[in-house]
Design a protein around this motif. Structure first.
Motif, PDB file in Angstrom:
ATOM      1  N   ASN A 163      -2.551  -7.762  -2.315  1.00 42.01           N
ATOM      2  CA  ASN A 163      -1.897  -6.791  -3.179  1.00 42.01           C
ATOM      3  C   ASN A 163      -1.751  -5.444  -2.499  1.00 42.01           C
ATOM      4  N   VAL A 164      -2.004  -5.376  -1.207  1.00 40.84           N
ATOM      5  CA  VAL A 164      -2.167  -4.073  -0.569  1.00 40.84           C
ATOM      6  C   VAL A 164      -0.993  -3.772   0.354  1.00 40.84           C
ATOM      7  N   ASP A 165      -0.652  -2.520   0.438  1.00 38.30           N
ATOM      8  CA  ASP A 165       0.392  -2.040   1.317  1.00 38.30           C
ATOM      9  C   ASP A 165      -0.282  -1.560   2.600  1.00 38.30           C
ATOM     10  N   TRP A 166      -0.155  -2.332   3.654  1.00 36.44           N
ATOM     11  CA  TRP A 166      -0.924  -2.072   4.877  1.00 36.44           C
ATOM     12  C   TRP A 166       0.066  -1.789   5.993  1.00 36.44           C
ATOM     13  N   ALA A 167       0.188  -0.509   6.352  1.00 31.84           N
ATOM     14  CA  ALA A 167       1.258  -0.148   7.289  1.00 31.84           C
ATOM     15  C   ALA A 167       0.753   0.772   8.384  1.00 31.84           C
ATOM     16  N   GLU A 185       4.267   6.112  10.629  1.00 36.03           N
ATOM     17  CA  GLU A 185       5.587   6.186  11.257  1.00 36.03           C
ATOM     18  C   GLU A 185       5.432   6.798  12.642  1.00 36.03           C
ATOM     19  N   ASP A 223      -7.723 -10.408  -3.518  1.00 34.30           N
ATOM     20  CA  ASP A 223      -7.620  -8.946  -3.478  1.00 34.30           C
ATOM     21  C   ASP A 223      -8.255  -8.386  -2.208  1.00 34.30           C
ATOM     22  N   ILE A 271      -8.233  -1.970  -3.138  1.00 35.50           N
ATOM     23  CA  ILE A 271      -7.434  -1.102  -2.271  1.00 35.50           C
ATOM     24  C   ILE A 271      -5.943  -1.262  -2.571  1.00 35.50           C
ATOM     25  N   ASP A 272      -5.262  -0.109  -2.712  1.00 36.43           N
ATOM     26  CA  ASP A 272      -3.811  -0.138  -2.929  1.00 36.43           C
ATOM     27  C   ASP A 272      -3.053  -0.046  -1.622  1.00 36.43           C
ATOM     28  N   GLU A 273      -3.540   0.806  -0.730  1.00 36.30           N
ATOM     29  CA  GLU A 273      -2.733   1.154   0.426  1.00 36.30           C
ATOM     30  C   GLU A 273      -3.632   1.530   1.593  1.00 36.30           C
ATOM     31  N   ILE A 274      -3.284   1.074   2.786  1.00 38.86           N
ATOM     32  CA  ILE A 274      -3.989   1.467   4.005  1.00 38.86           C
ATOM     33  C   ILE A 274      -2.946   1.926   4.991  1.00 38.86           C
ATOM     34  N   THR A 275      -3.133   3.087   5.573  1.00 33.83           N
ATOM     35  CA  THR A 275      -2.192   3.568   6.575  1.00 33.83           C
ATOM     36  C   THR A 275      -2.964   3.891   7.834  1.00 33.83           C
TER      37      THR A 275
END
Lengths: 107, 97
Positions: free
Chosen positions: A98-102, A105, B53, B84-88
């Motif tokens: 479910n995670v946005d892993w990016a 930029e 998840d 966790i929602d987001e990892i950058t």
């Protein structure tokens, strides 16, 4: 906590008095696929019901000292519970994360 | 704390009383590229995480006892503290750009 398989028992008559009444079991720690991982350890049995062959879960370090009814007994591994069912999924069967892993930029 | 992925659950009748009524989830630790490492923990879930998840695992006794409101003693160490929602990831130049 980690999975473990009880592979034996251990008796020590001559020991530190604070360990009196503690039941010791020989436990092979397992990975999350329930395969042996690392060396076997000696664990205090916090359930007082675990026996050879059972699949259990084990806590280590300071928290192990808090598992038995008498607190702060000096052990470094303790059995917290006995597993009835371990419901484990393979990679392919897991839902998409479910995670946005990016990456950041590029500048 | 580390990033993990929930790959299963544990059902157990005979256990330490601290775990009564609590969900136990099996979490594989992930590397930063998202691949599965060889480490894992059976964790107490306090955020209703589901299988699959990506979660935040806290693996320290005092903090976990604080979360479960069980100071000063309680045989608990690994807790799923968040989903966790987001990892950058990446690096910026030293001048802050």
């Amino acid at each position: 906590m980690k999975f473990g398989r009880v592979v034996g028992t251990l008796v020590a008559t001559h020991k530190y008095e604070g360990l009196e009444g503690v039941k010791f079991l020989v436990v092979q720690l397992l990975d999350s696929d329930l395969q042996p991982q690392g060396d076997p350890v000696i664990a205090a049995d916090g359930t007082a019901q675990a026996g050879p062959g059972e699949l259990v879960y084990v806590i280590a370090s300071r928290e192990a000292a808090l598992v038995c009814p008498v607190k702060f007994v000096p052990v470094d591994h303790a059995i917290v519970g006995i597993v009835d069912i371990a419901d484990l999924y393979d990679d392919d069967d897991l839902p998409a994360p479910n995670v946005d892993w990016a990456a950041l930029e590029a500048d | 704390m580390y990033i993990g992925r929930v790959r299963g659950s544990v059902m157990s009748t005979i256990k330490n009383e601290l775990y009564e009524g609590r969900r136990l989830l099996v979490v594989d630790r992930l590397n930063l590229d998202g691949s599965v490492s060889d480490q894992y923990d059976i964790c107490v879930d306090v955020v209703q995480a589901g299988v699959g998840d990506v979660v935040l695992v806290l693996d320290e006794g005092n903090s976990s006892r604080q979360i479960l409101d069980r100071e000063p003693d309680g045989a608990i160490r690994a807790v799923i503290a968040g989903v966790i929602d987001e990892i950058t990831l990446g690096q910026r130049d030293n001048d802050g750009q």
